[in-house]
Design an enzyme around this catalytic site. Structure first.
Site, PDB file in Angstrom:
ATOM      1  N   HIS A  99       0.756  -1.265   0.230  1.00 24.33           N
ATOM      2  CA  HIS A  99      -0.166   0.006   0.161  1.00 24.33           C
ATOM      3  C   HIS A  99       0.826   1.336  -0.149  1.00 24.33           C
ATOM      4  O   HIS A  99       2.104   1.331   0.670  1.00 24.33           O
ATOM      5  CB  HIS A  99      -0.862   0.204   1.123  1.00 24.33           C
ATOM      6  CG  HIS A  99      -0.569   0.014   2.536  1.00 24.33           C
ATOM      7  ND1 HIS A  99      -0.037   1.301   3.202  1.00 24.33           N
ATOM      8  CD2 HIS A  99       0.220  -0.839   3.396  1.00 24.33           C
ATOM      9  CE1 HIS A  99       0.420   0.886   4.516  1.00 24.33           C
ATOM     10  NE2 HIS A  99       0.456  -0.344   4.492  1.00 24.33           N
ATOM     11  N   ASP A 101      -0.514   4.449   0.730  1.00 21.90           N
ATOM     12  CA  ASP A 101      -0.950   5.563   1.605  1.00 21.90           C
ATOM     13  C   ASP A 101      -0.272   5.033   2.914  1.00 21.90           C
ATOM     14  O   ASP A 101       0.372   4.092   3.297  1.00 21.90           O
ATOM     15  CB  ASP A 101      -2.434   5.247   1.865  1.00 21.90           C
ATOM     16  CG  ASP A 101      -2.875   3.999   2.441  1.00 21.90           C
ATOM     17  OD1 ASP A 101      -2.392   2.913   2.014  1.00 21.90           O
ATOM     18  OD2 ASP A 101      -3.791   4.001   3.355  1.00 21.90           O
ATOM     19  N   ASP A 133       6.295   1.450   6.639  1.00 20.06           N
ATOM     20  CA  ASP A 133       5.048   1.153   6.357  1.00 20.06           C
ATOM     21  C   ASP A 133       4.136   1.970   5.475  1.00 20.06           C
ATOM     22  O   ASP A 133       3.747   2.901   5.775  1.00 20.06           O
ATOM     23  CB  ASP A 133       4.343   1.105   7.835  1.00 20.06           C
ATOM     24  CG  ASP A 133       2.806   0.822   7.647  1.00 20.06           C
ATOM     25  OD1 ASP A 133       2.444  -0.086   6.816  1.00 20.06           O
ATOM     26  OD2 ASP A 133       2.161   1.102   8.486  1.00 20.06           O
ATOM     27  N   GLU A 167      -5.221   1.374   2.476  1.00 20.37           N
ATOM     28  CA  GLU A 167      -5.075   0.315   3.448  1.00 20.37           C
ATOM     29  C   GLU A 167      -5.197   0.945   4.934  1.00 20.37           C
ATOM     30  O   GLU A 167      -5.689   0.199   5.935  1.00 20.37           O
ATOM     31  CB  GLU A 167      -3.570  -0.137   3.337  1.00 20.37           C
ATOM     32  CG  GLU A 167      -3.562  -1.634   4.019  1.00 20.37           C
ATOM     33  CD  GLU A 167      -2.868  -1.749   5.437  1.00 20.37           C
ATOM     34  OE1 GLU A 167      -3.208  -2.585   6.230  1.00 20.37           O
ATOM     35  OE2 GLU A 167      -2.620  -0.542   5.873  1.00 20.37           O
ATOM     36  N   GLU A 168      -4.734   2.108   5.143  1.00 23.18           N
ATOM     37  CA  GLU A 168      -4.485   2.330   6.329  1.00 23.18           C
ATOM     38  C   GLU A 168      -5.929   3.067   6.811  1.00 23.18           C
ATOM     39  O   GLU A 168      -6.271   3.695   7.919  1.00 23.18           O
ATOM     40  CB  GLU A 168      -3.783   3.732   6.613  1.00 23.18           C
ATOM     41  CG  GLU A 168      -2.207   3.116   6.279  1.00 23.18           C
ATOM     42  CD  GLU A 168      -1.476   2.475   7.441  1.00 23.18           C
ATOM     43  OE1 GLU A 168      -2.185   1.800   8.287  1.00 23.18           O
ATOM     44  OE2 GLU A 168      -0.320   2.214   7.347  1.00 23.18           O
ATOM     45  N   ASP A 198       4.427  -5.895   4.478  1.00 27.96           N
ATOM     46  CA  ASP A 198       3.896  -4.824   4.966  1.00 27.96           C
ATOM     47  C   ASP A 198       3.802  -5.330   6.519  1.00 27.96           C
ATOM     48  O   ASP A 198       2.857  -5.001   7.081  1.00 27.96           O
ATOM     49  CB  ASP A 198       2.408  -4.569   4.362  1.00 27.96           C
ATOM     50  CG  ASP A 198       1.661  -3.454   4.975  1.00 27.96           C
ATOM     51  OD1 ASP A 198       2.333  -2.592   5.875  1.00 27.96           O
ATOM     52  OD2 ASP A 198       0.468  -3.450   5.061  1.00 27.96           O
ATOM     53  N   HIS A 231     -20.486  27.284  28.745  1.00 20.82           N
ATOM     54  CA  HIS A 231     -19.434  27.630  29.730  1.00 20.82           C
ATOM     55  C   HIS A 231     -19.630  26.822  30.908  1.00 20.82           C
ATOM     56  O   HIS A 231     -20.588  26.540  31.317  1.00 20.82           O
ATOM     57  CB  HIS A 231     -20.178  29.246  30.070  1.00 20.82           C
ATOM     58  CG  HIS A 231     -19.221  29.923  30.961  1.00 20.82           C
ATOM     59  ND1 HIS A 231     -18.847  29.250  32.107  1.00 20.82           N
ATOM     60  CD2 HIS A 231     -18.369  31.082  30.757  1.00 20.82           C
ATOM     61  CE1 HIS A 231     -17.932  30.189  32.828  1.00 20.82           C
ATOM     62  NE2 HIS A 231     -17.976  31.474  31.953  1.00 20.82           N
ATOM     63  N   THR A 333     -12.158  26.928  29.638  1.00 22.66           N
ATOM     64  CA  THR A 333     -13.442  26.276  30.634  1.00 22.66           C
ATOM     65  C   THR A 333     -14.621  25.983  29.682  1.00 22.66           C
ATOM     66  O   THR A 333     -15.715  26.713  29.841  1.00 22.66           O
ATOM     67  CB  THR A 333     -13.573  27.308  31.644  1.00 22.66           C
ATOM     68  OG1 THR A 333     -13.955  28.392  31.109  1.00 22.66           O
ATOM     69  CG2 THR A 333     -12.506  27.062  32.537  1.00 22.66           C
ATOM     70  N   ARG A 346      -8.735  -5.537  17.966  1.00 24.09           N
ATOM     71  CA  ARG A 346      -8.104  -6.455  17.011  1.00 24.09           C
ATOM     72  C   ARG A 346      -8.632  -7.917  17.335  1.00 24.09           C
ATOM     73  O   ARG A 346      -8.747  -8.291  18.538  1.00 24.09           O
ATOM     74  CB  ARG A 346      -6.710  -6.221  17.284  1.00 24.09           C
ATOM     75  CG  ARG A 346      -5.732  -5.144  17.194  1.00 24.09           C
ATOM     76  CD  ARG A 346      -5.584  -4.860  15.887  1.00 24.09           C
ATOM     77  NE  ARG A 346      -5.274  -3.397  15.901  1.00 24.09           N
ATOM     78  CZ  ARG A 346      -4.786  -2.960  14.454  1.00 24.09           C
ATOM     79  NH1 ARG A 346      -4.825  -3.770  13.585  1.00 24.09           N
ATOM     80  NH2 ARG A 346      -4.232  -1.860  14.511  1.00 24.09           N
TER      81      ARG A 346
HETATM   82  C1  LIG Z   1       0.075  -4.202   9.270  1.00 22.58           C
HETATM   83  C2  LIG Z   1      -0.069  -3.251   8.352  1.00 22.58           C
HETATM   84  N1  LIG Z   1       1.087  -2.534   8.004  1.00 22.58           N
HETATM   85  C3  LIG Z   1      -1.126  -1.949   8.860  1.00 22.58           C
HETATM   86  O1  LIG Z   1      -0.426  -1.045   9.694  1.00 22.58           O
HETATM   87  N2  LIG Z   1      -2.170  -2.104   9.006  1.00 22.58           N
HETATM   88  C4  LIG Z   1      -3.291  -1.370   9.687  1.00 22.58           C
HETATM   89  C5  LIG Z   1      -4.542  -1.589   8.862  1.00 22.58           C
HETATM   90  C6  LIG Z   1      -5.616  -0.475   9.291  1.00 22.58           C
HETATM   91  C7  LIG Z   1      -7.023  -0.923   9.324  1.00 22.58           C
HETATM   92  N3  LIG Z   1      -7.516   0.194   9.985  1.00 22.58           N
HETATM   93  C8  LIG Z   1      -6.651   1.254  10.043  1.00 22.58           C
HETATM   94  N4  LIG Z   1      -5.496   0.689   9.568  1.00 22.58           N
HETATM   95  C9  LIG Z   1      -3.373  -1.623  11.099  1.00 22.58           C
HETATM   96  O2  LIG Z   1      -3.270  -2.847  11.540  1.00 22.58           O
HETATM   97  O3  LIG Z   1      -3.701  -0.815  11.870  1.00 22.58           O
HETATM   98 ZN   LIG Z   2       1.053  -1.285   6.219  1.00 25.28          ZN
HETATM   99 ZN   LIG Z   3      -0.120   0.967   8.589  1.00 23.89          ZN
END
Ligand SMILES: C[C@H](N)C(=O)N[C@@H](Cc1c[nH]cn1)C(=O)O
Ligand SMILES: [Zn+2]
Ligand SMILES: [Zn+2]
Length: 478
Positions: A99, A101, A133, A167-168, A198, A231, A333, A346
């Site tokens: 990826h 990005d 990455d 991907e991110e 990756d 406030h 405030t 995860r």
């Molecule tokens: C393992 C890979 N390099 C990675 O960083 N993947 C991300 C995928 C992700 C899903 N939502 C946001 N990012 C991760 O594991 O966080």
């Molecule tokens: Zn990655």
């Molecule tokens: Zn990543």
């Protein structure tokens, strides 16, 4: 079949040019998670397209349509970049995924230098967002192609490429493309195996091959009440405050020792067997490795096996942030009118986003009811992906083991990764072939963090590893 010595020498003698090219890639702030940078992700796709074309790869940029934003608005998705080179029926065909990005990065987050200027340090660190990455590994493939193009050498295998720019941020639009292109006539059809570079080594010493990934399910929970910010002197102890409710809810999700407190989530996962524990015992890892890469002595576990299973074998829940809260300097405030708490879980087999989502929503709604608040709560599921585990005795892994021995002169550790790459399972299912994760970077690279780096030696030896892996695949007798 060993990689030609000429290839290994070429990589060494072109190291500086490869690092310069990595600098060019890092300079494009292709942050998929920020709308303001969407054009940069597209620019990155075009840059990579030009690089691949220049070394003889046939490419196509595929429009993935629009992303639907949480407020219902639309944002154009960056294109996916597909490629192919070689179509010799006598050769194996390897599909490569990466990826282009990156995660967001701002100097104020605590970077020592501009995140989008690659800084080459004397100790060999190449610091910049995306260095490990995943721009470094993608450019590793490009370096391999460069040798074959410059020396007019045929590659030992046919290659197909799938590079994405989301991907991110949940790989929006990619699953459908992968399924479509895996059909007869599609670009990925006929691939014999998949290789993804990756993820990272466990430590700073031992190369790894990865046969599992955790899945992910990401939530944003919104608590709103007043029609505008208030406030705190005028309204404190007078109205239900959204931030108070949100903090109470977020505080109920996970214990300090990492246990997930949402009923049904932990219970879904079978306990590890003694045989499994023995696998973790063999890995080259220590509590010091965790503390070194975390930059502080804050490991939850004292025991290596517990620590490894916490990362690879069990689910985890992390709190990421609160949107709408006062986060500036000074002492405003204010009672924020609407706040959104972000967290993700995860996942490990047999958990899936579909199984977990109702448990999370039910739990949050019941806990919110107990608060007897007059504010309102909505639970939004942002994105998700299933966990993945594969057979590490497959010839795809055997080729990578042989390549690791050839380049690093040692046996790789076999690991499951704590992170997620949602498309991995899609490739495995759609193509019905083995998928291998062949990481380039080290465990202390700081992916997603400040001062992300890739070591020069990992970039250069990693390039040799990727190339050698292709030669070992060609030598497989299957
Ligand atoms: C393992 C890979 N390099 C990675 O960083 N993947 C991300 C995928 C992700 C899903 N939502 C946001 N990012 C991760 O594991 O966080
Ligand atoms: Zn990655
Ligand atoms: Zn990543």
């Amino acid at each position: 079949m060993p990689a030609p010595t000429e290839f290994l020498d070429f990589v060494d003698s072109n190291a500086d040019a490869f690092i310069k090219r990595l600098g060019d890639a890092v300079a494009i702030p292709s942050i998929s998670g920020e709308a303001a940078h969407r054009e940069d992700v597209e620019k990155m796709a075009k840059w990579l397209d030009e690089q691949l074309t220049a070394v003889g790869v046939e490419t196509k940029l595929v429009d993935l349509g629009d992303q639907t934003l949480p407020d219902g608005g639309k944002l154009k998705l960056p294109p996916a970049l597909l490629g192919r080179i070689g179509s010799d029926p006598k050769k194996k065909t390897v599909l490569l995924y990466g990826h282009f990005d990156v995660q967001p990065a701002r100097k104020e987050d605590g970077w020592d230098s501009d995140p989008f200027t690659l800084v080459v340090h004397e100790d060999g660190r190449l610091v910049g967002r995306g260095s490990t990455d995943d721009k470094g590994p993608i450019l590793g493939w490009l370096n391999v192609l460069q040798y074959h193009f410059d020396h007019k050498k045929d590659l030992p295998v046919n290659l197909k490429f799938c590079f994405e720019g989301m991907e991110e941020s949940g790989s929006d639009g990619l699953d459908d493309l992968v399924k479509k292109e895996s059909q007869p006539g599609g670009w990925f059809h006929g691939a014999d195996c998949v290789c993804i570079s990756d993820n990272y080594w466990l430590n700073t010493r031992t190369p790894v091959l990865t046969y599992g990934l955790r899945g992910l399910t990401y939530f944003s929970i919104h608590v709103s009440g007043p029609s505008r910010d208030l406030h705190s002197g005028v309204f404190g102890r007078t109205v239900h405050e959204p931030m108070t409710d949100l903090i109470a809810l977020m505080g109920k999700l996970v214990a300090g020792d990492g246990r997930i407190l949402i009923p049904g989530v932990e219970e879904m996962v079978p306990p590890p067997t003694e045989e499994e524990k023995a696998i973790y015992e063999r890995l080259d890892y220590s509590i010091e490795d965790i503390e070194e890469s975390a930059g502080a002595k804050i490991a939850i576990a004292d025991d290596k096996i517990d620590a490894l299973m916490g990362r690879m074998r069990f689910p985890s829940l992390s709190l990421h942030g609160i949107e709408g809260a006062f986060d500036g300097s000074g002492a405003k405030t204010v009672i924020p009118a609407k706040v959104s708490g972000k967290f993700s879980i995860r996942l490990v087999p047999p958990q899936t986003p579909e199984l977990i989502e109702p448990l999370v929503t039910f739990f949050l709604e019941s806990e919110f009811a107990k608060l007897k608040s007059k504010n309102s709560l909505t639970v939004e599921h942002l994105h998700g992906g299933k966990p993945w585990v594969t057979d590490h005795n497959h010839w795809n892994f055997e080729a990578a083991k042989a390549a690791t021995r050839a380049v690093y002169n040692r046996e790789p550790d076999l690991t499951r990764e704590g992170g997620s790459i949602p498309v991995t399972l899609t490739f495995a299912d759609a193509l019905g072939v083995n998928v291998l994760l062949l990481p380039m970077g080290r465990g202390d690279d700081g992916a997603h963090s400040t001062n992300e780096k890739l070591d020069r030696s990992n970039f250069i030896e990693g390039t040799k590893l990727l190339g050698t892996y292709l030669y070992e695949i060609a030598a497989v007798d299957q």
